[in-house]
Design a protein around this motif. Structure first.
Motif, PDB file in Angstrom:
ATOM      1  N   TYR A 181      16.361  64.279  46.419  1.00 45.02           N
ATOM      2  CA  TYR A 181      17.710  63.759  46.659  1.00 45.02           C
ATOM      3  C   TYR A 181      18.231  63.129  45.380  1.00 45.02           C
ATOM      4  O   TYR A 181      17.453  62.696  44.520  1.00 45.02           O
ATOM      5  CB  TYR A 181      17.747  62.753  47.815  1.00 45.02           C
ATOM      6  CG  TYR A 181      16.985  61.467  47.604  1.00 45.02           C
ATOM      7  CD1 TYR A 181      17.550  60.377  46.949  1.00 45.02           C
ATOM      8  CD2 TYR A 181      15.687  61.321  48.088  1.00 45.02           C
ATOM      9  CE1 TYR A 181      16.855  59.187  46.783  1.00 45.02           C
ATOM     10  CE2 TYR A 181      14.979  60.140  47.930  1.00 45.02           C
ATOM     11  CZ  TYR A 181      15.568  59.067  47.287  1.00 45.02           C
ATOM     12  OH  TYR A 181      14.875  57.901  47.116  1.00 45.02           O
ATOM     13  N   PHE A 182      19.544  63.103  45.245  1.00 44.03           N
ATOM     14  CA  PHE A 182      20.125  62.491  44.053  1.00 44.03           C
ATOM     15  C   PHE A 182      21.569  62.101  44.315  1.00 44.03           C
ATOM     16  O   PHE A 182      22.217  62.612  45.234  1.00 44.03           O
ATOM     17  CB  PHE A 182      20.052  63.451  42.851  1.00 44.03           C
ATOM     18  CG  PHE A 182      21.062  64.566  42.899  1.00 44.03           C
ATOM     19  CD1 PHE A 182      20.905  65.625  43.776  1.00 44.03           C
ATOM     20  CD2 PHE A 182      22.179  64.560  42.071  1.00 44.03           C
ATOM     21  CE1 PHE A 182      21.837  66.652  43.832  1.00 44.03           C
ATOM     22  CE2 PHE A 182      23.109  65.581  42.114  1.00 44.03           C
ATOM     23  CZ  PHE A 182      22.940  66.640  42.997  1.00 44.03           C
ATOM     24  N   ASP A 183      22.046  61.202  43.496  1.00 44.30           N
ATOM     25  CA  ASP A 183      23.424  60.724  43.565  1.00 44.30           C
ATOM     26  C   ASP A 183      24.291  61.637  42.693  1.00 44.30           C
ATOM     27  O   ASP A 183      23.955  61.873  41.522  1.00 44.30           O
ATOM     28  CB  ASP A 183      23.460  59.280  43.048  1.00 44.30           C
ATOM     29  CG  ASP A 183      24.762  58.572  43.368  1.00 44.30           C
ATOM     30  OD1 ASP A 183      25.813  59.242  43.421  1.00 44.30           O
ATOM     31  OD2 ASP A 183      24.726  57.346  43.544  1.00 44.30           O
ATOM     32  N   LEU A 184      25.377  62.146  43.244  1.00 49.41           N
ATOM     33  CA  LEU A 184      26.266  63.008  42.452  1.00 49.41           C
ATOM     34  C   LEU A 184      26.873  62.270  41.267  1.00 49.41           C
ATOM     35  O   LEU A 184      27.321  62.886  40.301  1.00 49.41           O
ATOM     36  CB  LEU A 184      27.378  63.570  43.344  1.00 49.41           C
ATOM     37  CG  LEU A 184      26.984  64.783  44.201  1.00 49.41           C
ATOM     38  CD1 LEU A 184      28.044  65.032  45.274  1.00 49.41           C
ATOM     39  CD2 LEU A 184      26.803  66.028  43.350  1.00 49.41           C
ATOM     40  N   SER A 185      26.899  60.959  41.363  1.00 52.14           N
ATOM     41  CA  SER A 185      27.346  60.166  40.223  1.00 52.14           C
ATOM     42  C   SER A 185      26.150  59.839  39.336  1.00 52.14           C
ATOM     43  O   SER A 185      25.167  59.243  39.799  1.00 52.14           O
ATOM     44  CB  SER A 185      27.991  58.860  40.711  1.00 52.14           C
ATOM     45  OG  SER A 185      28.155  57.974  39.615  1.00 52.14           O
ATOM     46  N   ASP A 186      26.235  60.217  38.077  1.00 52.74           N
ATOM     47  CA  ASP A 186      25.115  59.933  37.160  1.00 52.74           C
ATOM     48  C   ASP A 186      24.842  58.440  37.033  1.00 52.74           C
ATOM     49  O   ASP A 186      23.730  58.030  36.701  1.00 52.74           O
ATOM     50  CB  ASP A 186      25.427  60.502  35.766  1.00 52.74           C
ATOM     51  CG  ASP A 186      25.415  62.026  35.760  1.00 52.74           C
ATOM     52  OD1 ASP A 186      24.971  62.613  36.771  1.00 52.74           O
ATOM     53  OD2 ASP A 186      25.860  62.617  34.756  1.00 52.74           O
ATOM     54  N   ALA A 246      19.987  67.436  37.960  1.00 52.88           N
ATOM     55  CA  ALA A 246      20.230  67.904  39.329  1.00 52.88           C
ATOM     56  C   ALA A 246      21.707  68.196  39.543  1.00 52.88           C
ATOM     57  O   ALA A 246      22.066  69.203  40.175  1.00 52.88           O
ATOM     58  CB  ALA A 246      19.757  66.844  40.320  1.00 52.88           C
ATOM     59  N   ARG A 247      22.558  67.340  39.019  1.00 53.41           N
ATOM     60  CA  ARG A 247      24.006  67.550  39.182  1.00 53.41           C
ATOM     61  C   ARG A 247      24.427  68.888  38.571  1.00 53.41           C
ATOM     62  O   ARG A 247      25.174  69.662  39.184  1.00 53.41           O
ATOM     63  CB  ARG A 247      24.781  66.390  38.557  1.00 53.41           C
ATOM     64  CG  ARG A 247      26.293  66.507  38.704  1.00 53.41           C
ATOM     65  CD  ARG A 247      27.024  65.304  38.134  1.00 53.41           C
ATOM     66  NE  ARG A 247      26.589  64.936  36.795  1.00 53.41           N
ATOM     67  CZ  ARG A 247      26.889  65.614  35.687  1.00 53.41           C
ATOM     68  NH1 ARG A 247      27.626  66.704  35.741  1.00 53.41           N
ATOM     69  NH2 ARG A 247      26.447  65.200  34.504  1.00 53.41           N
ATOM     70  N   LYS A 248      23.922  69.168  37.377  1.00 53.92           N
ATOM     71  CA  LYS A 248      24.278  70.434  36.721  1.00 53.92           C
ATOM     72  C   LYS A 248      23.778  71.627  37.554  1.00 53.92           C
ATOM     73  O   LYS A 248      24.484  72.621  37.732  1.00 53.92           O
ATOM     74  CB  LYS A 248      23.665  70.485  35.320  1.00 53.92           C
ATOM     75  CG  LYS A 248      24.388  69.589  34.320  1.00 53.92           C
ATOM     76  CD  LYS A 248      23.622  69.543  32.997  1.00 53.92           C
ATOM     77  CE  LYS A 248      24.122  68.391  32.131  1.00 53.92           C
ATOM     78  NZ  LYS A 248      23.158  68.039  31.072  1.00 53.92           N
ATOM     79  N   GLY A 301      31.519  69.261  42.044  1.00 56.47           N
ATOM     80  CA  GLY A 301      31.696  68.775  40.678  1.00 56.47           C
ATOM     81  C   GLY A 301      32.955  67.952  40.492  1.00 56.47           C
ATOM     82  O   GLY A 301      33.184  67.399  39.415  1.00 56.47           O
ATOM     83  N   GLY A 302      33.766  67.818  41.525  1.00 51.75           N
ATOM     84  CA  GLY A 302      35.010  67.074  41.406  1.00 51.75           C
ATOM     85  C   GLY A 302      34.813  65.567  41.500  1.00 51.75           C
ATOM     86  O   GLY A 302      33.701  65.090  41.742  1.00 51.75           O
ATOM     87  N   GLY A 303      35.902  64.856  41.332  1.00 53.09           N
ATOM     88  CA  GLY A 303      35.835  63.395  41.362  1.00 53.09           C
ATOM     89  C   GLY A 303      35.677  62.849  42.771  1.00 53.09           C
ATOM     90  O   GLY A 303      34.942  61.901  42.998  1.00 53.09           O
TER      91      GLY A 303
END
Lengths: 61, 283
Positions: B24-29, B38-40, B50-52
């Motif tokens: 699991y991960f936070d979409l915000s770095d 992970a986001r990439k 990938g949006g805000g």
């Protein structure tokens, strides 16, 4: 510059799964590089939960 | 909600730990669980993430090469998450092979454990047809409980007499009362459960659930709140927090990280689904 560099390095380390882990019993593999490497090595699918509402160091998400 | 629901479900957990690499991960770095790698990886598969401002992301089942093998909504039930995982493995059998360690296993107990984790409960019971000790009898009872083969469960539990296993046997029997909606029996079966037991949080959760269904809602909420504040978090603690907030946040439709009225665990709330246990077993 050195104190600033040290601060940034600390911040970077804190992003790599430094928050309190989820305690459901799911055996999470963090960070992502480790998870991807494991999935390749063991030929497994990744189960990924992206979180959009923020995560906290106390484990909240 | 995923942690209090599907991720705490023994079926989901067993299959996830056996056949998936979970992450699991936070979409915000900048988040505590942020992970730019992970986001990439994920935003290549799901560009909309990938949006805000994004909707609550799905749970994704993905090959190491980045091919989406399945997904399920963030508010899916345990049954739906489990079904999505099973389907992904059926559609992609190349990721469902036994590991070398699993192939090498010869002990009936370990083979039964594997079958159980993979959702093959009848096979698991058959593999454990001749339990070698009380731990194995208890596990057989556990399998039969999941199969709702109550006579077989009781027969297995009759062999469990060791002091350190009595709490487990008590908890397994309590499950029968829960599944049959016998709330008085459930409450009585779990009264004064030892706090140092490995089944303590589970017992406290169900004891409160019995009281809730018997009309003692105030007492149930108080007990769930206390359970959710225990330092040793587990799935039952999360589920207690969810049960408490299902009652407390009735009618609430919007949630914000700025909300002061948080759950006992510090969550901003539970969107999408109420705790189904408040409607009874299997409903």
């Amino acid at each position: 510059m050195k104190p600033l560099a040290a601060l940034l390095l600390f911040a970077s380390a804190a992003l790599a799964g430094d928050c309190k882990r989820d305690c459901t019993g799911i055996e999470w593999t963090l960070p992502f590089k480790a998870a991807l490497e494991k999935a390749k090595k063991e030929n497994r699918l990744l189960l990924i939960k992206p979180i959009a509402f923020g995560t906290e160091k106390n484990g909240g998400w | 909600m995923l942690r209090a629901g599907p991720f705490s479900d023994e079926r989901v957990r067993g299959l996830a730990n056996r056949r998936f690499v979970t992450f699991y991960f936070d979409l915000s770095d900048a988040g505590a669980a942020g992970d730019p790698d992970a986001r990439k990886f994920v935003t290549k598969i799901k560009k909309e993430l990938g949006g805000g401002a994004v909707a609550t992301p799905n749970l994704l089942l993905v090959s190491p090469e980045g091919v989406l093998a399945g997904e399920t909504g963030n508010y899916a039930s345990s049954d739906d998450v489990y079904a999505a995982m099973k389907k992904a493995l059926k559609d992609h059998p190349e990721f469902n092979a036994e590991s070398e360690a699993e192939k090498a296993e010869t002990k009936p107990y370990e083979k039964a454990r594997l079958a159980f984790d993979l959702g093959k409960r009848k096979t698991a019971a058959e593999l454990l047809a001749k339990p070698a000790n009380e731990d194995e009898w208890l596990f057989l009872a556990h399998i039969q409980r999941w199969r709702e083969k109550w006579d077989e469960m009781e027969a297995a539990l009759s062999h469990v007499k060791r002091d350190d296993l009595l709490d487990d046997a008590r908890m397994e029997r309590a499950w029968k009362a829960w599944r049959e909606s016998k709330y008085e029996a459930l409450r009585d079966a779990l009264a004064e459960f030892p706090e140092d037991s490995n089944r303590s949080t589970e017992a406290r959760y169900f004891h409160s659930l019995a009281r809730y269904h018997l009309g003692e809602k105030k007492e149930a909420l108080k007990a769930w709140k206390a359970l959710a504040k225990t330092p040793d978090e587990d799935g039952w603690v999360y589920r207690a927090d969810w049960a408490y907030m299902t009652e407390k946040q009735k009618g609430k439709t919007s949630f914000s990280s700025g909300d002061a009225d948080r759950s006992p665990l510090g969550r901003i709330g539970y969107m999408g689904r109420d705790n189904p246990d408040l409607n009874g077993p299997g409903k």
